[in-house]
Design an enzyme around this catalytic site. Structure first.
Site, short mmCIF file in Angstrom:
data_model
loop_
_atom_site.label_atom_id
_atom_site.label_comp_id
_atom_site.label_asym_id
_atom_site.label_seq_id
_atom_site.Cartn_x
_atom_site.Cartn_y
_atom_site.Cartn_z
N ASP C 230 3.17 -7.04 5.60
CA ASP C 230 2.16 -6.05 6.00
C ASP C 230 2.61 -5.19 7.18
OD1 ASP C 230 0.55 -7.11 4.05
OD2 ASP C 230 -0.45 -8.50 5.39
N ASP C 231 3.90 -4.97 7.26
CA ASP C 231 4.45 -4.27 8.41
C ASP C 231 5.14 -2.97 8.02
OD1 ASP C 231 5.09 -4.57 11.36
OD2 ASP C 231 7.10 -4.26 10.52
#
Lengths: 286, 286, 286, 286
Positions: C230-231
């Site tokens: 999720d980066d």
């Protein structure tokens, strides 16, 4: 139906959920000649808590006695009740630093009669809004917060703010973290505006953080200040779209508009007795 | 508190505003062992009308008798009441033409269990969704509307739709104007999605109209169909930003998304018995 | 001016910022008989990087040679250039698990011609969409991911996905974390939809996290998948308002709509060659 | 690359669309040592018109000559060009009546440096903002508009406004309709904020109209004033959600916030030379 505004009571209640609460409370009001204008409820089923906001027109000639009896009845039902009296004009104070857009926004709304309340005073660690306060006729107190002098400054702030009974305090982009001791001693809710969509970008320079992460929306969050930074119960949030074109100064400029909108809405709800806090959350009966 | 969903009743009431209505209705429910889960009210002060939605868990073993008694009591208070029984699964039908995005959106929501209801049938003046209806197992009826053959077509539609008791009909971008006679005879509400922010751009080709006017937002409006075109009570509206870059095809494409969102939200509210109509307006207890 | 769509070229360029880039690139195109339809630029002043997207109609009879010459010229200016050929129909694959709303939304858009591309195949660790894929005529591959069998499953996925040249892969609520090895070997961008406003609520069960924190908006984020969960660079985000009334199931339901909108918009931009990635950020020329 | 802001030129061009315009204009700038910072274009394909906004850093020592040469070159290409000189500080005036929220919003933005411009004066048919203007040091002119005295009042307004070269005039909720004669003689654009989502609710009391129609969103529209009431080219619009709970006073209160946001954004774009008008439309290069 005549609007007897002078007799309008507003109660906020919370307590363990149980059968019949809605009917019992409205029955009590009805039996004493009251007329319910609006009632809203919420149940947190996980926690088993019941929340209610009731607005009613009371026929009572002695509102103090009436609210006292109401609180007693609520207590028998296991509820905590808070009642706003119609002739109480709430008072609040503003803490502000060098970024004054929220301050000016609040002042103009207050001057325009958008907020039904008294603005007790403005406290700032800078001098920038003194002239405006004088023009608008608002008491202004300059309380500098020098490096290492925070404890002393907070004592002075508490002294200044303690001169009158405040219903709440607003941090209108006040750029100092208030100590747990201050929050405990101020004795009323403190509403802060944080310039990010919490819990993203807690702490300092959130627009810089947002720029670094490359988000496509930036936000603002109005919340009650608690001893843990940017962690208090959230009252209101909003966002605005940004793109790769927007540098940090653009985020700051665009963010100002949502900060103003979000903070002023939170204050309006506070003044209309629409907010109940429990744990880290709020119920907002809007 | 156990969730006795099978006994959950939802009432929608309206009538002349008078003192004590909220307390009396909740008192009636309480006395018969009911527990109010949620109650919401509205007063139109100009018109002097009171509106309420009450959700309660009834202890009654005979819900038909209970709702009948409730309606009788409401009637004594001068209110018209409508009560939804928990074991009634609502049924609706879809009218659709050649633009099928709303149709597909509704179908997928319905298949995913987002709508608690039965989809009785799909009626179209085109054949384009026949294959999908067959795949999804939904009865499909092709009722062409040739030039000059509208009266006959509507008679066939009424025949098809009349085979079962419908709670409402949805015009999911059905591109034919329904006649006053049809609306009268269908005997249930008809929800339409109009592809503009009404009352701007009534009638045909609203995206073309919007493009010609150079608006910076386009909208969609879900409303109840009435004999006057695009004039019925508005249930829900939303908009999306456009710019000079967007030609008519872009507006059509961008508009599809808000049409879907707005129509599906209106249907969800309809299914949850949240909408009261009066005159040209709606009260939506969301 | 006739619309020679078959000759339309789209270039995405990036490189160190320097004087005259805009003029040189447009001059090059002009000299070779091209007509610039749209050109957009961006400068990241902190990083000193210049980005451009140019759309032009080429007169060249040999587009391969033309794009090759263009890339060579760009390279002389220190820029990396990527050019889309008009007769290349992009291909993509969908990874999906049990939550199928994004899958269905994408499929219906693709069927309606909203995306100009080929849908190569659908890969799922569940069987739920097999029937729909067969109905729609889309190759479906069931690749279960049993506890401890991820490496093997990813090998099978890579095998399936590697049968054709994909332009990108979409994780349409695919509930497995892809390994760095997979991301490296897949050889094309992977677009993921995360069901929160990143960077708030990274990781699992973001709607539960949001509910616990008591936020007043929930969001969805389309981003490129990278080895860090999720980066990856954010392509698009949106939010929707929630209140204390909304439990986790309501957040999930409301979130579905923004997930669909956000993911489909990201894919549209990907297909129109509007996205340039640099570091952890994107430039989206919309 | 040093930011030579003092040499930054911004051109707005429009004219018949033809091959090679983008390249020719950028080529001309490049040959004279200029460096294009940003360029944006638009084609109205129906009308065959090309629009461009170019920002570039000029090396010229004589900017007057440079812009003159640029306009001449553009004219040879059939384009009309308008060029903003970097050392010209735009001037504008505000017309305001009794609703002063937009006035205060603009003033605070202007005081905070959000608008790079000179506020030449404030003209009002009421006295309410005189004290504030004096406090802020802004020339204030009271020009009453008595029944039947509009022509004379407009003559006085023109006299006051004509004392300096204005770049534009802002009607910040100025509640008088300006005559075609005034608009012709004022000699600069006049930006108006209308308190509805145009073209819905043209004319007086739009919030009352919106309330009567029962809309679920209310809007605000910034547009250029033309002789036809509320019909001029739209610059910006926004909306806010309302419900059955909101009476006309609520719509007025909620509307104030979007009026402020929409008008201030329109002014920002005007000051950054981002708006091109053609017919009844605008191109906004944001």
């Amino acid at each position: 139906m005549p609007d007897k505004r002078e007799k309008r009571l507003i109660a906020l209640l919370s307590g363990p959920d149980r059968r019949g609460i809605v009917a019992r409370l409205s029955g009590w009001i009805f039996e004493r000649g009251g007329n319910i204008i609006h009632a809203d409820q919420h149940r947190d089923r996980e926690e088993g808590i019941f929340f209610q906001r009731i607005e009613w027109d009371s026929m009572s000639g002695d509102l103090e006695a009436e609210t006292s009896a109401f609180r007693k009845y609520a207590s028998e039902l296991g509820m905590e009740a808070w009642v706003a009296l119609p002739d109480h004009l709430p008072a609040f104070a503003i803490l502000v630093s060098r970024f004054t857009h929220c301050f000016h926004d609040l002042i103009q709304r207050w001057r325009a009669g958008e907020f039904r309340c008294r603005l007790a005073c403005v406290v700032s660690n800078h001098e920038v809004v003194r002239g405006d306060c004088e023009h608008y006729g608002i008491p202004f107190f300059h309380v500098p917060v020098p490096e290492g002098g925070k404890e002393e400054a907070e004592a002075r702030q508490l002294d200044v703010l303690g001169r009158e009974k405040l219903d709440f305090v607003v941090m209108a982009r006040y750029m100092q973290v208030l100590s747990p001791r201050f929050l405990e001693r101020i004795g009323c809710p403190v509403i802060n505006i944080h310039h990010s969509f919490l819990p993203a970008f807690v702490g300092g320079k959130p627009y810089h953080q947002a720029h670094t992460r490359g988000v496509k929306l930036i936000g603002a969050t109005a919340h009650y200040a608690t001893p843990v930074l940017d962690d208090g119960p959230i009252i209101h949030q909003d966002v605005v779209r940004v793109s790769h074109r927007h540098g940090v100064p653009d985020l700051i400029r665009k963010g100002r508009d949502i900060e103003k909108i979000v903070l002023s809405q939170a204050i309006a709800w506070q003044l209309e007795h629409r907010i109940l806090v429990y744990g880290r959350k709020t119920v907002v009966f809007d």
